[in-house]
Design a protein around this motif. Sequence first.
Motif, PDB file in Angstrom:
ATOM      1  N   LEU A   1       1.571   3.459 -14.145  1.00 45.29           N
ATOM      2  CA  LEU A   1       2.523   2.807 -13.241  1.00 45.29           C
ATOM      3  C   LEU A   1       1.844   1.955 -12.179  1.00 45.29           C
ATOM      4  O   LEU A   1       2.507   1.156 -11.513  1.00 45.29           O
ATOM      5  N   LEU A   2       0.528   2.115 -12.005  1.00 44.74           N
ATOM      6  CA  LEU A   2      -0.166   1.356 -10.972  1.00 44.74           C
ATOM      7  C   LEU A   2      -0.669   0.010 -11.498  1.00 44.74           C
ATOM      8  O   LEU A   2      -1.288  -0.751 -10.754  1.00 44.74           O
ATOM      9  N   ASN A   3      -0.371  -0.273 -12.760  1.00 43.15           N
ATOM     10  CA  ASN A   3      -0.666  -1.590 -13.309  1.00 43.15           C
ATOM     11  C   ASN A   3       0.037  -2.657 -12.470  1.00 43.15           C
ATOM     12  O   ASN A   3       1.198  -2.508 -12.092  1.00 43.15           O
ATOM     13  N   GLU A   4      -0.672  -3.742 -12.162  1.00 41.97           N
ATOM     14  CA  GLU A   4      -0.139  -4.767 -11.251  1.00 41.97           C
ATOM     15  C   GLU A   4       1.204  -5.328 -11.713  1.00 41.97           C
ATOM     16  O   GLU A   4       2.113  -5.536 -10.909  1.00 41.97           O
ATOM     17  N   SER A   5       1.351  -5.562 -13.019  1.00 43.47           N
ATOM     18  CA  SER A   5       2.606  -6.135 -13.525  1.00 43.47           C
ATOM     19  C   SER A   5       3.758  -5.147 -13.404  1.00 43.47           C
ATOM     20  O   SER A   5       4.909  -5.542 -13.173  1.00 43.47           O
ATOM     21  N   ILE A   6       3.456  -3.852 -13.539  1.00 45.58           N
ATOM     22  CA  ILE A   6       4.503  -2.840 -13.402  1.00 45.58           C
ATOM     23  C   ILE A   6       4.933  -2.698 -11.946  1.00 45.58           C
ATOM     24  O   ILE A   6       6.130  -2.604 -11.639  1.00 45.58           O
ATOM     25  N   VAL A   7       3.980  -2.705 -11.034  1.00 45.40           N
ATOM     26  CA  VAL A   7       4.320  -2.651  -9.611  1.00 45.40           C
ATOM     27  C   VAL A   7       5.184  -3.860  -9.236  1.00 45.40           C
ATOM     28  O   VAL A   7       6.187  -3.724  -8.522  1.00 45.40           O
ATOM     29  N   GLN A   8       4.813  -5.032  -9.733  1.00 43.31           N
ATOM     30  CA  GLN A   8       5.601  -6.244  -9.471  1.00 43.31           C
ATOM     31  C   GLN A   8       7.018  -6.080 -10.009  1.00 43.31           C
ATOM     32  O   GLN A   8       8.000  -6.440  -9.351  1.00 43.31           O
ATOM     33  N   ARG A   9       7.135  -5.523 -11.195  1.00 42.65           N
ATOM     34  CA  ARG A   9       8.446  -5.337 -11.812  1.00 42.65           C
ATOM     35  C   ARG A   9       9.305  -4.383 -10.989  1.00 42.65           C
ATOM     36  O   ARG A   9      10.498  -4.600 -10.806  1.00 42.65           O
ATOM     37  N   ILE A  10       8.683  -3.305 -10.507  1.00 40.09           N
ATOM     38  CA  ILE A  10       9.421  -2.335  -9.699  1.00 40.09           C
ATOM     39  C   ILE A  10       9.975  -3.007  -8.443  1.00 40.09           C
ATOM     40  O   ILE A  10      11.151  -2.813  -8.078  1.00 40.09           O
ATOM     41  N   PHE A  11       9.172  -3.812  -7.777  1.00 43.96           N
ATOM     42  CA  PHE A  11       9.652  -4.545  -6.602  1.00 43.96           C
ATOM     43  C   PHE A  11      10.788  -5.489  -6.986  1.00 43.96           C
ATOM     44  O   PHE A  11      11.823  -5.551  -6.315  1.00 43.96           O
ATOM     45  N   ASP A  12      10.597  -6.247  -8.058  1.00 47.18           N
ATOM     46  CA  ASP A  12      11.575  -7.263  -8.452  1.00 47.18           C
ATOM     47  C   ASP A  12      12.937  -6.651  -8.781  1.00 47.18           C
ATOM     48  O   ASP A  12      13.979  -7.207  -8.425  1.00 47.18           O
ATOM     49  N   GLU A  13      12.933  -5.510  -9.459  1.00 49.97           N
ATOM     50  CA  GLU A  13      14.193  -4.959  -9.961  1.00 49.97           C
ATOM     51  C   GLU A  13      14.845  -3.970  -9.002  1.00 49.97           C
ATOM     52  O   GLU A  13      15.935  -3.473  -9.269  1.00 49.97           O
TER      53      GLU A  13
ATOM     54  N   LYS B   1       0.828  -1.209   0.000  1.00 47.33           N
ATOM     55  CA  LYS B   1       0.000   0.000   0.000  1.00 47.33           C
ATOM     56  C   LYS B   1       0.859   1.255   0.000  1.00 47.33           C
ATOM     57  O   LYS B   1       0.594   2.204  -0.759  1.00 47.33           O
ATOM     58  N   TYR B   2       1.897   1.263   0.827  1.00 41.62           N
ATOM     59  CA  TYR B   2       2.710   2.457   0.942  1.00 41.62           C
ATOM     60  C   TYR B   2       3.573   2.687  -0.304  1.00 41.62           C
ATOM     61  O   TYR B   2       3.749   3.827  -0.743  1.00 41.62           O
ATOM     62  N   VAL B   3       4.095   1.618  -0.892  1.00 41.84           N
ATOM     63  CA  VAL B   3       4.895   1.773  -2.108  1.00 41.84           C
ATOM     64  C   VAL B   3       4.005   2.221  -3.266  1.00 41.84           C
ATOM     65  O   VAL B   3       4.390   3.095  -4.066  1.00 41.84           O
ATOM     66  N   VAL B   4       2.820   1.655  -3.369  1.00 42.07           N
ATOM     67  CA  VAL B   4       1.880   2.082  -4.412  1.00 42.07           C
ATOM     68  C   VAL B   4       1.542   3.565  -4.249  1.00 42.07           C
ATOM     69  O   VAL B   4       1.426   4.301  -5.237  1.00 42.07           O
ATOM     70  N   ALA B   5       1.413   4.016  -3.010  1.00 43.91           N
ATOM     71  CA  ALA B   5       1.125   5.434  -2.760  1.00 43.91           C
ATOM     72  C   ALA B   5       2.271   6.320  -3.259  1.00 43.91           C
ATOM     73  O   ALA B   5       2.036   7.395  -3.831  1.00 43.91           O
TER      74      ALA B   5
ATOM     75  N   ILE C   1       4.441   5.504  -5.675  1.00 40.53           N
ATOM     76  CA  ILE C   1       4.415   5.425  -7.142  1.00 40.53           C
ATOM     77  C   ILE C   1       3.309   6.325  -7.702  1.00 40.53           C
ATOM     78  O   ILE C   1       3.505   7.031  -8.696  1.00 40.53           O
ATOM     79  N   LYS C   2       2.153   6.301  -7.063  1.00 38.38           N
ATOM     80  CA  LYS C   2       1.033   7.140  -7.502  1.00 38.38           C
ATOM     81  C   LYS C   2       1.405   8.615  -7.415  1.00 38.38           C
ATOM     82  O   LYS C   2       1.126   9.410  -8.332  1.00 38.38           O
ATOM     83  N   SER C   3       2.045   9.005  -6.317  1.00 38.07           N
ATOM     84  CA  SER C   3       2.456  10.388  -6.144  1.00 38.07           C
ATOM     85  C   SER C   3       3.462  10.793  -7.220  1.00 38.07           C
ATOM     86  O   SER C   3       3.389  11.899  -7.773  1.00 38.07           O
ATOM     87  N   TRP C   4       4.386   9.881  -7.533  1.00 38.91           N
ATOM     88  CA  TRP C   4       5.362  10.158  -8.593  1.00 38.91           C
ATOM     89  C   TRP C   4       4.642  10.384  -9.921  1.00 38.91           C
ATOM     90  O   TRP C   4       4.915  11.336 -10.644  1.00 38.91           O
ATOM     91  N   GLN C   5       3.723   9.497 -10.237  1.00 41.28           N
ATOM     92  CA  GLN C   5       3.007   9.565 -11.509  1.00 41.28           C
ATOM     93  C   GLN C   5       2.225  10.874 -11.639  1.00 41.28           C
ATOM     94  O   GLN C   5       2.117  11.437 -12.731  1.00 41.28           O
ATOM     95  N   GLU C   6       1.697  11.365 -10.532  1.00 39.65           N
ATOM     96  CA  GLU C   6       0.861  12.564 -10.557  1.00 39.65           C
ATOM     97  C   GLU C   6       1.654  13.868 -10.543  1.00 39.65           C
ATOM     98  O   GLU C   6       1.088  14.937 -10.767  1.00 39.65           O
ATOM     99  N   THR C   7       2.966  13.781 -10.279  1.00 38.34           N
ATOM    100  CA  THR C   7       3.767  15.009 -10.186  1.00 38.34           C
ATOM    101  C   THR C   7       4.948  15.038 -11.144  1.00 38.34           C
ATOM    102  O   THR C   7       5.530  16.100 -11.366  1.00 38.34           O
ATOM    103  N   CYS C   8       5.316  13.891 -11.713  1.00 37.73           N
ATOM    104  CA  CYS C   8       6.452  13.840 -12.631  1.00 37.73           C
ATOM    105  C   CYS C   8       6.105  14.599 -13.923  1.00 37.73           C
ATOM    106  O   CYS C   8       5.045  14.360 -14.516  1.00 37.73           O
TER     107      CYS C   8
END
Length: 302
Positions: A241-253, A220-224, A226-233
């Motif tokens: 970026l909140l797509n489930e596969s992208i969130v998984q990729r961010i954690f993995d890498e 929840k906190y990491v998604v928050a 990422i969401k903040s980044w997406q809304e201000t970048c």
Amino acid sequence: MELNHLTSESARIDAILPDKDRIRLIQRDHWYTYPRGDAVLSHMERLYQHARIDRMPNLQLIGESMSGKSRLLNRFALELHPAILDSRLDADFRPVVMFDAPTTTTSQALLQEMLIAVNAPFSVGANPTRLMAQIEKVYRRIGVRILIIDEIQHIVRGSGRQQRELRDQIKLIGNRLRISIVAAGIPEASNAFASDPQLSNRFHRLELKRWHINDKDDLKYVVAVIKSWQETCPLKKQSNLLNESIVQRIFDETGGLFGHIIDYLKIASEYAIVSGDEYIHENTFRKMGWRIPKEVEDRYFA
């Protein structure tokens, strides 16, 4: 140009700047509120506000490299309690002093770093007694309330005698100046004070752990973030970026290390500008040149 995916007027203004300016904005240090970071800052603020007593409370902050530790320390020392430098005053006001523990594990080197951190001249040949007397004079004059020693793991790399000497010196610093000390370092530093019960009891310990995707709160906190980044970048098109596969990729890498997560998002955003895509997608991650950090590779891909 519609920029409705950006949630603030300032972000929309940033998005129409030239590419080089937008990249510089992306590369800057960013601050995101999250519970673990808030807990550390709250504890440090309590130390800052604490009444002066004979045995001041202290903090030991432990975290892996790229766990967000340095960003928290800089946030506290440089942004929340910055030095006040005014030529009209008799002395600068530096409520928080921060420096890295010296790689030379001697009391003399530690005390010299304390003086270097406040731009105070000293005699290179001065012994610890003379250096400590100068520190007491200088630190009281500039109003120091908290001393932050980063890279405290350097202490445990000395001989047994050197470690005892440095622990005794740190204890003396706290006693003489009646200030709180924040000692921060990687997990290697966990036992820096363990062999001295009197000193160990004065340090409350907090740990910055990796984020884990299988932990609901962590996710929840990491998604928050990422969401903040997406809304201000400052990209001109909306990413997903909140797509489930992208969130998984961010954690993995990134291995769930906060610093790596932010760097990952920065590099992806830069590539989105340079490539002309103006948004982040799956191909962005494949082409942007991210190299999985060694500590992540060793842990997850060995």
